[in-house]
Motif scaffolding. Sequence first.
Motif, PDB file in Angstrom:
ATOM      1  N   LYS A 498       0.792  -1.117   0.165  1.00 14.37           N
ATOM      2  CA  LYS A 498      -0.180  -0.171  -0.018  1.00 14.37           C
ATOM      3  C   LYS A 498       1.403   1.088   0.310  1.00 14.37           C
ATOM      4  CE  LYS A 498      -3.847  -2.282   2.120  1.00 14.37           C
ATOM      5  NZ  LYS A 498      -4.714  -1.998   3.836  1.00 14.37           N
ATOM      6  N   THR A 499       1.853   0.994   0.977  1.00 16.92           N
ATOM      7  CA  THR A 499       2.893   2.253   0.810  1.00 16.92           C
ATOM      8  C   THR A 499       3.391   2.423  -0.541  1.00 16.92           C
ATOM      9  OG1 THR A 499       3.630   1.670   2.926  1.00 16.92           O
ATOM     10  CG2 THR A 499       5.126   3.152   2.410  1.00 16.92           C
ATOM     11  N   ARG A 500       4.211   1.202  -1.243  1.00 19.95           N
ATOM     12  CA  ARG A 500       4.334   1.749  -2.735  1.00 19.95           C
ATOM     13  C   ARG A 500       3.157   2.134  -3.268  1.00 19.95           C
ATOM     14  NH1 ARG A 500       6.459  -3.710  -1.033  1.00 19.95           N
ATOM     15  NH2 ARG A 500       5.515  -4.465  -2.983  1.00 19.95           N
ATOM     16  N   GLN A 501       2.355   1.664  -3.093  1.00 17.45           N
ATOM     17  CA  GLN A 501       1.172   3.056  -4.196  1.00 17.45           C
ATOM     18  C   GLN A 501       1.215   4.285  -3.838  1.00 17.45           C
ATOM     19  OE1 GLN A 501      -2.240   0.022  -3.806  1.00 17.45           O
ATOM     20  NE2 GLN A 501      -1.458  -1.483  -4.573  1.00 17.45           N
ATOM     21  N   ILE A 502       0.578   4.624  -2.507  1.00 18.71           N
ATOM     22  CA  ILE A 502       0.559   6.020  -2.385  1.00 18.71           C
ATOM     23  C   ILE A 502       2.290   6.432  -3.083  1.00 18.71           C
ATOM     24  CG2 ILE A 502       0.417   7.590  -0.438  1.00 18.71           C
ATOM     25  CD1 ILE A 502      -1.130   5.143   0.797  1.00 18.71           C
ATOM     26  N   GLN A 533      11.458   3.853   4.186  1.00 22.43           N
ATOM     27  CA  GLN A 533       9.868   3.636   4.677  1.00 22.43           C
ATOM     28  C   GLN A 533       8.884   4.662   3.822  1.00 22.43           C
ATOM     29  OE1 GLN A 533       9.873   4.674   8.917  1.00 22.43           O
ATOM     30  NE2 GLN A 533      11.464   3.095   9.384  1.00 22.43           N
ATOM     31  N   ALA A 534       9.142   5.490   4.014  1.00 22.73           N
ATOM     32  CA  ALA A 534       7.961   6.471   2.302  1.00 22.73           C
ATOM     33  C   ALA A 534       8.151   5.722   1.261  1.00 22.73           C
ATOM     34  CB  ALA A 534       8.881   7.855   1.922  1.00 22.73           C
ATOM     35  N   ASN A 535       8.349   4.842   0.973  1.00 22.97           N
ATOM     36  CA  ASN A 535       9.093   4.249  -0.472  1.00 22.97           C
ATOM     37  C   ASN A 535       7.740   2.663  -0.863  1.00 22.97           C
ATOM     38  OD1 ASN A 535       9.684   6.678  -3.118  1.00 22.97           O
ATOM     39  ND2 ASN A 535      10.926   6.358  -0.964  1.00 22.97           N
ATOM     40  N   GLY A 536       8.059   2.622   0.477  1.00 20.94           N
ATOM     41  CA  GLY A 536       7.409   0.743   1.163  1.00 20.94           C
ATOM     42  C   GLY A 536       8.560  -0.018   0.192  1.00 20.94           C
ATOM     43  N   LEU A 549       9.877   8.217  -6.846  1.00 19.94           N
ATOM     44  CA  LEU A 549      10.319   7.688  -5.970  1.00 19.94           C
ATOM     45  C   LEU A 549       9.625   8.976  -5.243  1.00 19.94           C
ATOM     46  CD1 LEU A 549      14.524   7.202  -5.272  1.00 19.94           C
ATOM     47  CD2 LEU A 549      12.141   5.000  -5.314  1.00 19.94           C
ATOM     48  N   TYR A 550       9.276   8.471  -3.998  1.00 18.99           N
ATOM     49  CA  TYR A 550       8.891   9.896  -3.428  1.00 18.99           C
ATOM     50  C   TYR A 550      10.085  10.223  -2.272  1.00 18.99           C
ATOM     51  CZ  TYR A 550       6.489  12.291   0.345  1.00 18.99           C
ATOM     52  OH  TYR A 550       5.504  13.712   1.331  1.00 18.99           O
ATOM     53  N   ILE A 551      10.064  11.608  -2.398  1.00 20.24           N
ATOM     54  CA  ILE A 551      11.039  12.201  -1.499  1.00 20.24           C
ATOM     55  C   ILE A 551      10.310  13.201  -0.521  1.00 20.24           C
ATOM     56  CG2 ILE A 551      13.601  13.618  -1.101  1.00 20.24           C
ATOM     57  CD1 ILE A 551      13.812  10.986  -2.340  1.00 20.24           C
ATOM     58  N   PRO A 552      10.342  13.070   0.531  1.00 18.50           N
ATOM     59  CA  PRO A 552       9.551  13.542   1.626  1.00 18.50           C
ATOM     60  C   PRO A 552      10.626  14.675   2.096  1.00 18.50           C
ATOM     61  CG  PRO A 552      10.078  11.275   2.813  1.00 18.50           C
ATOM     62  CD  PRO A 552      10.997  11.766   1.519  1.00 18.50           C
TER      63      PRO A 552
END
Length: 620
Positions: A498-502, A533-536, A549-552
């Motif tokens: 789920k985290t990867r999808q987000i 953790q932010a990218n699962g 990738l998502y960079i917070p």
Amino acid sequence: MPYVFPRAFVLVLLLAVGCAPLTNSPQSQHTGKMQNATPENTAVNASCPVSAAPSAVTEKAARNASKPEQQDLAAEATGSDADLKQPLEEEVQADVSSNATDKEPALTQAEKKALESEAEIQFDLDVRETERMQKFFRYYTHKHRKTFQRWLKRAEPYLPHIRKVITEKGLPQDLVFLPFAESGFNPWAYSRAGAAGLWQFMPATGRHFDLRVDWWMDERRDPYASTQAAAEYLSRLYGQFQDWYLALAAYNAGEGNVGRALERSGCDNFYDLASSRRYLKSETRNYVPKFQAILKIVRNLEELGFEPIDWDASPEPSQVAIKGGTDLMGLADATGMSWSEFRKANPKFRRTVSPPDASYQVQIPAPKVAQAKAYLDGPRAQKMAGGKRYRVRSGDSWWRIARRFDVPLTALMRLNNTRSKMLHPGDSVLIPVSGEAARARVAAQDGEYVVQRGDSLWELARRMDTTVTKLRRANNLQNTTLRVGQRLTIPGGSQKAKTRQIAQRRSNYTVKKGDTLWELSRRFGLSLNTLVQANGIGRSSALQVGQKLYIPDRGRTTQVAKAREKAAHQRLVRYTVRQGDNLWTIARRFGVSADALQDWNNLGKNELIHPGDNLRVYIQ
């Protein structure tokens, strides 16, 4: 009273004087459908040895196969960790003579007209052969019409290339459709005797025409390479027999069998030879009538109500060169292809890693070629995401590890680029896996994993970024024993999915060549844990060029990140791994820790390095 010789003694005596029945040698086996001699043939051979017709493959060559190859084939025969194989469909092997009592459907006017049409290869059938041909015609246009329509669709991607090769060889165009009779145009088809591919080559015949057949790959399944081989073989058979009926019979049964049948019978043509059950098996006697029926159907598809062949439906894919030992699953991921899609385009590969001893071409859709080349030029092409790592234990040897995972010893040592028999506890050994095993590992990221041969709880915990205790608790395990096929729940697996999808929806960074998780965390002022953790994903996950990738808080940390990146690159040293190096010796040389080296270069805990690899080292 005369002495009665024991039966065993008589058998030994017969063998000694050469009177034992002759067996069919590999050269007489093309498709393997004539695997055993008929009783009549055996009797004739035992009493009247005859010289066989010239052969494409010598029995001596088959016997002199190298020991490594024999080991590879022995491992293949076990079926463990095997790749996709499909049995020949019953419609390919149909024997319409058994349907003599069935009520024959009446022929329509269109069907009668189709039966009157002429093929390029002129078939002069007698009354009996015409009846057989008409039975096959009804079989494929009535009883198994849906199957034949499915074959037509399955053939479309390959027909343009086959027509091109047949034309270049100057062969009759009708031979373009011969794979309908051989395999129903199924590249994955295997006969009981071991013939494989569109053209149903036996292993020895395939190797004679330069098709590789071993534990790593089976080029009989390559529609392009096997078509070239089939055209050469058909051309040679016609040159040998000077008759297309006999050439086709020899393609089905093997030229040795047909040559011997001609000598025993005294016949000089196929129809006289096929008029008796004594010399050829039923399948070969039916082969020419079956092929003629298929030709009459494909030449009159629309009139018979079939969907016509779309010759432009599937343009030939582009070819990309790969080095030995390339991670094929990683290549598929990098191009946005599923493993099933990649394998369908490249059926010759039997593992998720290409053979380490040679370079090959892979088929890639034209729009994806640039992505494939970018991946192949990067450092991850030989990192083996499609394989698995095994940590050497006390008492292990190469032989024991090969036996545990059912991998040929030569293949295992070749993949790990070593000739040394020495192993030490804690060493990491790469184990090649099939597509099925690799898919099971990928599925584990979504919360469930199917246990494969050689798995242990400790290894799974390390690979899935969890602990043995959590694995046991999640699966209510009383001990650490696992069984092959057992399904395990991976703690946090579904949540990570789920985290990867987000993360994909919120992605704000595209991975570039040379990026690692550790370097990106430094560049953007994040901890490595925060980034993964932010990218699962796991700390040892491999990054692919083009990955999102998502960079917070990327905007807020940009200035700090640039300053850190500049300072880091002022202390960056690039080191090329030499023979004899390992992470511990390199770390000691530069005064850093081995863990830091792994983080800087996105290496797994037990991942191997090889001479020529380039490593990043940050020094004070």
